[in-house]
Scaffold this motif. Sequence first.
Motif, PDB file in Angstrom:
ATOM      1  N   VAL A 122      52.808  37.505  20.040  1.00  0.00           N
ATOM      2  CA  VAL A 122      51.733  38.296  20.974  1.00  0.00           C
ATOM      3  C   VAL A 122      50.870  36.941  20.266  1.00  0.00           C
ATOM      4  CG1 VAL A 122      49.586  39.687  21.007  1.00  0.00           C
ATOM      5  CG2 VAL A 122      52.295  40.440  21.087  1.00  0.00           C
ATOM      6  N   TYR A 123      50.669  36.214  19.283  1.00  0.00           N
ATOM      7  CA  TYR A 123      49.830  35.490  18.838  1.00  0.00           C
ATOM      8  C   TYR A 123      49.760  34.472  19.878  1.00  0.00           C
ATOM      9  CZ  TYR A 123      46.854  33.436  16.211  1.00  0.00           C
ATOM     10  OH  TYR A 123      45.613  32.318  15.778  1.00  0.00           O
ATOM     11  N   ALA A 124      51.237  33.870  19.605  1.00  0.00           N
ATOM     12  CA  ALA A 124      51.468  32.733  20.827  1.00  0.00           C
ATOM     13  C   ALA A 124      51.277  32.925  21.749  1.00  0.00           C
ATOM     14  CB  ALA A 124      52.996  31.717  20.312  1.00  0.00           C
ATOM     15  N   LYS A 125      51.951  34.343  22.962  1.00  0.00           N
ATOM     16  CA  LYS A 125      50.926  34.367  24.281  1.00  0.00           C
ATOM     17  C   LYS A 125      50.078  34.216  24.253  1.00  0.00           C
ATOM     18  CE  LYS A 125      55.764  35.093  26.603  1.00  0.00           C
ATOM     19  NZ  LYS A 125      55.759  34.333  27.363  1.00  0.00           N
ATOM     20  N   THR A 126      48.795  34.786  23.032  1.00  0.00           N
ATOM     21  CA  THR A 126      47.337  34.351  24.024  1.00  0.00           C
ATOM     22  C   THR A 126      47.214  33.236  23.603  1.00  0.00           C
ATOM     23  OG1 THR A 126      47.653  37.150  22.959  1.00  0.00           O
ATOM     24  CG2 THR A 126      45.569  35.673  23.215  1.00  0.00           C
ATOM     25  N   ALA A 127      48.125  32.636  23.386  1.00  0.00           N
ATOM     26  CA  ALA A 127      47.367  30.805  22.680  1.00  0.00           C
ATOM     27  C   ALA A 127      47.464  30.695  23.930  1.00  0.00           C
ATOM     28  CB  ALA A 127      47.311  30.274  21.169  1.00  0.00           C
ATOM     29  N   ASP A 128      48.480  30.826  24.621  1.00  0.00           N
ATOM     30  CA  ASP A 128      48.883  29.796  25.337  1.00  0.00           C
ATOM     31  C   ASP A 128      48.400  30.045  26.385  1.00  0.00           C
ATOM     32  OD1 ASP A 128      51.244  27.869  26.409  1.00  0.00           O
ATOM     33  OD2 ASP A 128      51.561  29.736  27.485  1.00  0.00           O
ATOM     34  N   CYS A 129      47.134  30.888  26.562  1.00  0.00           N
ATOM     35  CA  CYS A 129      45.747  31.044  27.819  1.00  0.00           C
ATOM     36  C   CYS A 129      44.907  29.764  27.672  1.00  0.00           C
ATOM     37  CB  CYS A 129      45.704  32.709  27.138  1.00  0.00           C
ATOM     38  SG  CYS A 129      46.176  33.941  27.899  1.00  0.00           S
ATOM     39  N   VAL A 130      45.194  28.878  26.998  1.00  0.00           N
ATOM     40  CA  VAL A 130      44.361  28.051  27.361  1.00  0.00           C
ATOM     41  C   VAL A 130      44.997  27.575  28.652  1.00  0.00           C
ATOM     42  CG1 VAL A 130      45.827  26.511  25.692  1.00  0.00           C
ATOM     43  CG2 VAL A 130      43.617  26.045  25.590  1.00  0.00           C
ATOM     44  N   LYS A 131      45.724  27.558  28.747  1.00  0.00           N
ATOM     45  CA  LYS A 131      45.818  26.469  29.889  1.00  0.00           C
ATOM     46  C   LYS A 131      45.591  26.952  31.760  1.00  0.00           C
ATOM     47  CE  LYS A 131      50.822  25.608  27.906  1.00  0.00           C
ATOM     48  NZ  LYS A 131      52.246  25.338  28.082  1.00  0.00           N
ATOM     49  N   THR A 132      45.365  27.939  31.751  1.00  0.00           N
ATOM     50  CA  THR A 132      44.759  29.001  32.525  1.00  0.00           C
ATOM     51  C   THR A 132      43.480  29.545  31.934  1.00  0.00           C
ATOM     52  OG1 THR A 132      45.146  30.945  31.193  1.00  0.00           O
ATOM     53  CG2 THR A 132      46.571  30.588  33.351  1.00  0.00           C
ATOM     54  N   VAL A 133      43.204  29.150  31.366  1.00  0.00           N
ATOM     55  CA  VAL A 133      41.573  28.967  31.170  1.00  0.00           C
ATOM     56  C   VAL A 133      40.392  28.227  31.666  1.00  0.00           C
ATOM     57  CG1 VAL A 133      41.583  31.062  29.928  1.00  0.00           C
ATOM     58  CG2 VAL A 133      41.231  29.180  28.752  1.00  0.00           C
ATOM     59  N   PHE A 134      41.116  26.906  31.225  1.00  0.00           N
ATOM     60  CA  PHE A 134      40.918  25.593  32.113  1.00  0.00           C
ATOM     61  C   PHE A 134      40.750  25.786  33.235  1.00  0.00           C
ATOM     62  CE2 PHE A 134      40.525  24.307  27.515  1.00  0.00           C
ATOM     63  CZ  PHE A 134      40.109  23.479  27.136  1.00  0.00           C
ATOM     64  N   GLN A 135      41.763  25.808  33.697  1.00  0.00           N
ATOM     65  CA  GLN A 135      42.138  25.750  35.248  1.00  0.00           C
ATOM     66  C   GLN A 135      41.410  27.205  36.291  1.00  0.00           C
ATOM     67  OE1 GLN A 135      46.274  26.219  36.755  1.00  0.00           O
ATOM     68  NE2 GLN A 135      46.579  26.070  34.160  1.00  0.00           N
ATOM     69  N   PHE A 147      44.283  40.899  12.912  1.00  0.00           N
ATOM     70  CA  PHE A 147      43.809  40.717  13.854  1.00  0.00           C
ATOM     71  C   PHE A 147      42.580  40.443  14.280  1.00  0.00           C
ATOM     72  CE2 PHE A 147      46.334  44.260  14.235  1.00  0.00           C
ATOM     73  CZ  PHE A 147      46.640  44.720  15.593  1.00  0.00           C
ATOM     74  N   LYS A 148      41.809  39.744  12.896  1.00  0.00           N
ATOM     75  CA  LYS A 148      40.523  38.692  13.472  1.00  0.00           C
ATOM     76  C   LYS A 148      40.923  37.670  13.558  1.00  0.00           C
ATOM     77  CE  LYS A 148      36.844  37.961   9.292  1.00  0.00           C
ATOM     78  NZ  LYS A 148      36.177  38.148   8.389  1.00  0.00           N
ATOM     79  N   ASP A 149      42.282  36.826  13.070  1.00  0.00           N
ATOM     80  CA  ASP A 149      42.370  35.802  13.160  1.00  0.00           C
ATOM     81  C   ASP A 149      42.264  35.715  14.959  1.00  0.00           C
ATOM     82  OD1 ASP A 149      42.177  35.202  11.092  1.00  0.00           O
ATOM     83  OD2 ASP A 149      44.228  34.460  10.473  1.00  0.00           O
ATOM     84  N   ILE A 150      43.504  36.436  16.006  1.00  0.00           N
ATOM     85  CA  ILE A 150      43.652  36.943  16.790  1.00  0.00           C
ATOM     86  C   ILE A 150      42.730  36.644  17.515  1.00  0.00           C
ATOM     87  CG2 ILE A 150      44.314  38.946  17.643  1.00  0.00           C
ATOM     88  CD1 ILE A 150      46.768  37.580  19.377  1.00  0.00           C
ATOM     89  N   ALA A 151      41.548  37.491  17.377  1.00  0.00           N
ATOM     90  CA  ALA A 151      40.152  37.839  18.579  1.00  0.00           C
ATOM     91  C   ALA A 151      39.649  36.613  18.426  1.00  0.00           C
ATOM     92  CB  ALA A 151      39.906  39.558  17.699  1.00  0.00           C
ATOM     93  N   ALA A 152      39.935  36.232  17.329  1.00  0.00           N
ATOM     94  CA  ALA A 152      38.797  35.127  16.913  1.00  0.00           C
ATOM     95  C   ALA A 152      39.497  34.065  17.759  1.00  0.00           C
ATOM     96  CB  ALA A 152      39.050  34.269  15.720  1.00  0.00           C
ATOM     97  N   CYS A 153      41.321  33.932  17.726  1.00  0.00           N
ATOM     98  CA  CYS A 153      41.247  32.621  18.573  1.00  0.00           C
ATOM     99  C   CYS A 153      41.170  32.864  20.508  1.00  0.00           C
ATOM    100  CB  CYS A 153      42.392  33.754  18.969  1.00  0.00           C
ATOM    101  SG  CYS A 153      43.829  32.039  20.080  1.00  0.00           S
ATOM    102  N   ILE A 154      41.098  34.508  20.522  1.00  0.00           N
ATOM    103  CA  ILE A 154      40.663  35.019  22.248  1.00  0.00           C
ATOM    104  C   ILE A 154      38.831  34.543  22.363  1.00  0.00           C
ATOM    105  CG2 ILE A 154      39.735  36.731  23.207  1.00  0.00           C
ATOM    106  CD1 ILE A 154      42.498  38.409  22.489  1.00  0.00           C
ATOM    107  N   LEU A 155      38.149  34.718  20.952  1.00  0.00           N
ATOM    108  CA  LEU A 155      36.894  34.340  22.016  1.00  0.00           C
ATOM    109  C   LEU A 155      36.616  32.735  21.519  1.00  0.00           C
ATOM    110  CD1 LEU A 155      35.090  37.122  19.140  1.00  0.00           C
ATOM    111  CD2 LEU A 155      34.542  36.816  21.519  1.00  0.00           C
ATOM    112  N   ARG A 156      37.554  31.834  21.036  1.00  0.00           N
ATOM    113  CA  ARG A 156      37.301  31.064  21.531  1.00  0.00           C
ATOM    114  C   ARG A 156      37.345  29.870  22.481  1.00  0.00           C
ATOM    115  NH1 ARG A 156      39.497  30.236  15.603  1.00  0.00           N
ATOM    116  NH2 ARG A 156      41.611  29.933  16.725  1.00  0.00           N
ATOM    117  N   LEU A 157      38.302  31.151  22.877  1.00  0.00           N
ATOM    118  CA  LEU A 157      39.098  30.858  24.237  1.00  0.00           C
ATOM    119  C   LEU A 157      38.344  31.350  25.988  1.00  0.00           C
ATOM    120  CD1 LEU A 157      42.824  31.805  24.123  1.00  0.00           C
ATOM    121  CD2 LEU A 157      42.498  29.400  24.636  1.00  0.00           C
TER     122      LEU A 157
END
Length: 668
Positions: A99-112, A42-52
Amino acid sequence: MSYKEIYEKTNQLYEERLVLVEDRIAQIADQPAVKEPFAQYFKDIAACILRLKNFKKDSGFNKEFYSGFLKENYGKNYADPEYAVKMLGKDYGQILSAVYAKTADCVKTVFQGDIKYLCIYSELIVELYNYFEDSDDVNAAEIKACVYSFMHDYEEIFSEDSIGKMLDPAYDYYARLVEDADVSKDDYLYEYGLYVGNNELMSRKYLASLTDEQIRSMADTYTEGYRIGFITSNKDITKKSVVQIHYPLGFERMVKAAIENFKKMGLSPVMMPCSTSVNKQYDYDHKEDMALWMDKAYVEYRNECLHNALEKNKDIACKCGGPAVIEIFGEEPFAPESKSENASYSDEQQKLSVYMTSRRSQLINQYIKGEERSFTIIAYPVSDIGDSYEEIFAETVKINTLDYILYRDMQQKIIDVLDTADRVHIVGTNGNKTDLYVKIHELENPDKETAFENCVADVNIPVGEVFTSPVLEKTEGKLHVSQVYLNELNFLNLEIDFKDGMIEKYTCTNFDDEEENKKYISDNILYHHKSLPMGEFAIGTNTTAYRMARVYDIAAKMPILIAEKTGPHFAVGDTCYTYDEDNMTYNPDGKAIVARDNSVSILRKEDISKAYFNCHTDITIPYDELGAITVIRHDGSTCDIIRDGRFVLPGTEELNKPLDELDAQNNK
């Protein structure tokens, strides 16, 4: 309306929701209040969200974000199911890795500028986290049920977004990006949010070095192929107002020129960019993640959402002319590692997957009618192809612009003989075990009909091939290729046996375990179908492309688009006329191409679900593994098209020149 206006309508709601969870996400990233081994996840995936949440459109962010997915770091990333299962156990590791892979894939939409996916996946992470925070003994079934509900509840949004972005030019983030790009610098590449590696950087640099005339020529070849495709298939391009442009990052200079050409045709672009994979093993590991939440109810609801999304976009769907694709090639052939930790479909889910894919294809064809749309596809190398990248690129440009009239006339001589065939016998040599008989469609009026299409350079660039839909009954024997690169995967000693045109058995030598070999083929060639028909038999005539592949030792890296032109090939799956069988087309000599159906595809008139497989994979035998292609007539007489890797029909001698040059070079 532009993409900004589209997202502004929804972002306010999701911004408010994101505010409610972002403090919680920050707390989890800093000091998770759950026990190990889950705390680190959870620490790693939360950090991924914050990076996004705090993304930047620069090279620093791109390198930092994607570094954890690179091959050298992937084995210690929860996106790797093997690592996640090792750390969390299989019951939890598989689903949490997905779930981690799906969350990381949000990078495409936030950039748009679309934050809704970041918001809803953040909410999902908090919800999952709460299960672990509230209990010392979390039931894995509860975690899976939570993810199932999430995927089901948001399917309507997923479908509407995917269809909208596939059809509607109003989603113009990428179009504006291309139009505004300063192609003399790398900076704009980082505005996509997609992985930017050496291939993307070198493509941009090389295209920037070309003259305006060279770029215009490349764009003209590409867009003219699209336009001529409508003409040759007797379709009216003036009824269309949208073209789907599939293109790789780094090719924006060419794409800019192509957009101008398409606009002159009255077509607005829907942009579909892609970049080379950050790690193909990562992609492979997650290709069947849906197995973790797929059941019949989910599949039916997914189909319903797709239908509703298409209905909502029906006014623009009917104006879609089809895809114009720029492919890339040159990456190292990928032989995946088979992992027991990866999610995989059960037998029942394989049936559901086949049904879901079939239903999706039917629905899309209902709104974007096959008999009214066309396409084109062209390919160029990327820098991974080796030190001769620029030379190979220049050679590819030449191949893409070969004299189509010369090929058209030589191919017609081949067709004239093939049209006399009852069957065609294909035999391998130099270790190739192919021994195959292909039954050819009967012609009622040979003066006005043909069984083979004379394919030059329109929808499939470059030239050239002649192809047919074989009669399945009495098509039988073995197809063998020592090595072939299909759907971005490497197959070694691929063998497929046919009986009455259907795949009877198959194997390869990629893995030590025979069951693994069969599963590899079943998953990636048969796509979980029990069998597939031979949907196409063709003879490729582009000996110039073959010579290039051998001179630069890149045969294993050639895309199917070009590789299929470098020898006879056989497609397993649907015919080349899928959803377009009743739209009669004609060869340049005026003859109607009547071999458009087989005994499987004709079932569309009774039950469309039994007619199509929604796949079409070309498998090519290279000339140096080809002993002979021989026409066998009804009276028993024969005629060779190719013998010992050389074209032997009078009038086709020109095709042997690149092969002779190659032999001369090899014998020096």
